[in-house]
Design a protein around this motif. Sequence first.
Motif, PDB file in Angstrom:
ATOM      1  N   UNK A  26       1.197  -1.138  -0.255  1.00  0.00           N
ATOM      2  CA  UNK A  26      -0.296   0.195   0.191  1.00  0.00           C
ATOM      3  C   UNK A  26       0.978   1.462   0.022  1.00  0.00           C
ATOM      4  N   UNK A  27       1.753   1.066   0.641  1.00  0.00           N
ATOM      5  CA  UNK A  27       2.561   2.679   0.461  1.00  0.00           C
ATOM      6  C   UNK A  27       3.218   2.837  -0.379  1.00  0.00           C
ATOM      7  N   UNK A  28       3.259   4.384  -0.746  1.00  0.00           N
ATOM      8  CA  UNK A  28       4.436   4.734  -1.631  1.00  0.00           C
ATOM      9  C   UNK A  28       5.083   4.548  -2.277  1.00  0.00           C
ATOM     10  N   UNK A  84      -1.036   4.714   3.898  1.00  0.00           N
ATOM     11  CA  UNK A  84      -2.141   5.143   3.331  1.00  0.00           C
ATOM     12  C   UNK A  84      -3.131   6.580   4.457  1.00  0.00           C
ATOM     13  N   UNK A  85      -3.155   7.270   4.983  1.00  0.00           N
ATOM     14  CA  UNK A  85      -4.117   7.919   5.919  1.00  0.00           C
ATOM     15  C   UNK A  85      -5.034   7.978   5.283  1.00  0.00           C
ATOM     16  N   UNK A 120      -3.937   3.905   7.998  1.00  0.00           N
ATOM     17  CA  UNK A 120      -3.049   4.997   8.834  1.00  0.00           C
ATOM     18  C   UNK A 120      -1.877   5.059   7.554  1.00  0.00           C
ATOM     19  N   UNK A 121      -1.090   6.456   7.972  1.00  0.00           N
ATOM     20  CA  UNK A 121      -0.178   6.517   6.906  1.00  0.00           C
ATOM     21  C   UNK A 121      -0.031   7.931   6.746  1.00  0.00           C
ATOM     22  N   UNK A 122       0.734   8.278   4.936  1.00  0.00           N
ATOM     23  CA  UNK A 122       0.468   9.648   4.877  1.00  0.00           C
ATOM     24  C   UNK A 122      -0.600  10.311   3.997  1.00  0.00           C
ATOM     25  N   UNK A 127      -5.636   6.521  -2.178  1.00  0.00           N
ATOM     26  CA  UNK A 127      -5.944   5.249  -1.921  1.00  0.00           C
ATOM     27  C   UNK A 127      -5.414   3.857  -2.672  1.00  0.00           C
ATOM     28  N   UNK A 128      -4.561   2.498  -3.009  1.00  0.00           N
ATOM     29  CA  UNK A 128      -4.667   2.127  -3.916  1.00  0.00           C
ATOM     30  C   UNK A 128      -5.009   0.990  -4.056  1.00  0.00           C
ATOM     31  N   UNK A 129      -6.422   1.308  -4.916  1.00  0.00           N
ATOM     32  CA  UNK A 129      -7.381   0.170  -4.495  1.00  0.00           C
ATOM     33  C   UNK A 129      -7.279  -0.857  -5.151  1.00  0.00           C
ATOM     34  N   UNK A 130      -7.082  -1.066  -6.716  1.00  0.00           N
ATOM     35  CA  UNK A 130      -6.417  -2.263  -7.190  1.00  0.00           C
ATOM     36  C   UNK A 130      -5.811  -3.388  -5.837  1.00  0.00           C
TER      37      UNK A 130
END
Length: 410
Positions: A26-28, A84-85, A120-122, A127-130
Amino acid sequence: MAVGHFPFPPMHPVAGVRLGTTSAGIKAGSNVGDRDDLVVIEACSGSNVAGVFTQNAFCAAPVTLCREHLAKTSARYLVINSGNANACTGEQGMTDARASCELVAQLVGARAEQVLPFSTGVIGEPMPMPRMTAALPQAVKNLSEGGWEAAAKGIMTTDTRPKGASMQFEHDGETVTVTGIAKGSGMIKPNMATMLGYIATDAKVAQPLLEQLVKKAANQSFNRITVDGDTSTNDSCMLIATGKANLPEIADPSGELFAKLYNAVVAVHIQLAQSIVGDGEGATKFVTVQIEGGADRSECTRVAYSVAQSPLVKTALFASDPNWGRIVAAIGYAGIDGLDAEKVRVHLGDVLIVENGGRAASYTEEAGQAVMDLEEITIRIDLGRGKSKDRVWTTDLSHEYVTINAEYRT
């Protein structure tokens, strides 16, 4: 860096609760398999769930949706992502939060409003939904009563260690369990802090009382910590009661059973909150600020946070410098009407440093230095104007804190 003795403890499973964790990338910049970052928590049918949330006006989409779903029905599932927040993401953020609930509901055969989302996050990134969609089935497949430690690791962001607490007590020959996990390291301040907390018990607790209990427990724990004075957009603390223990339902705050449960729930909350402070970003000191002798609790709290959040006090702590003048100054500007400086007494550990409006006659720099060299420090302040007291837990402010937060998005 982390301080204090907060090892991840043995976790007693809670009957009626299962947790499943997986990696979604999930995190970039991260990839699937780099680290676990997606957690699903299942509460059995008949469970009650209550929570407290951030008071930040820019609360994240999942916080808004959690409140909406809790107002409608009893929750059965929680879905949590780290990295990702989903905050300040506009209409798309709410659409994504709803989509994650709908997907979990489809996978487990529940209604979407029975699912609570947490992120929680940036801040400010879509959001990276895929990736979420692809990974959620595995998280559900991994559901297990023993999944507490994996889940504690899966919700971490800048945390350097997982945070858990677990207690049991006996009542009428029945064992009651209270177990919980949390995450948090920076952006830590009450109302509530950049933290997520999930605590469960197999006691049967009526919904109105459960809501009171989680508020009281949070006020004695997560609302008594500060690392940097920043309040996040995503803070949430949830309390689940499955009712699987073979005991009567607790419907009012009286009786021996409630007293035992209250003490255990508060103790677990406090242990988790202290673990967050001990893992404060760049922390080298774990600091308790204890206020006593106040006219009421609110002024004790105000003085405690004035000292605990003072950049000058915190940098002195980092330098192990017994610069007690910074503590006195923070007490003085806390805004306590009619405070008599002549009656204030300040201790650094067991060392009296201030009394009668100035440096204590018995104080020596060597004694103060010996306390400041410790990793765990207590600053005790007697205001000399009443019998009320309060305490908060905090850290120092180090070079590493600046580095961590300067590089957070990269």
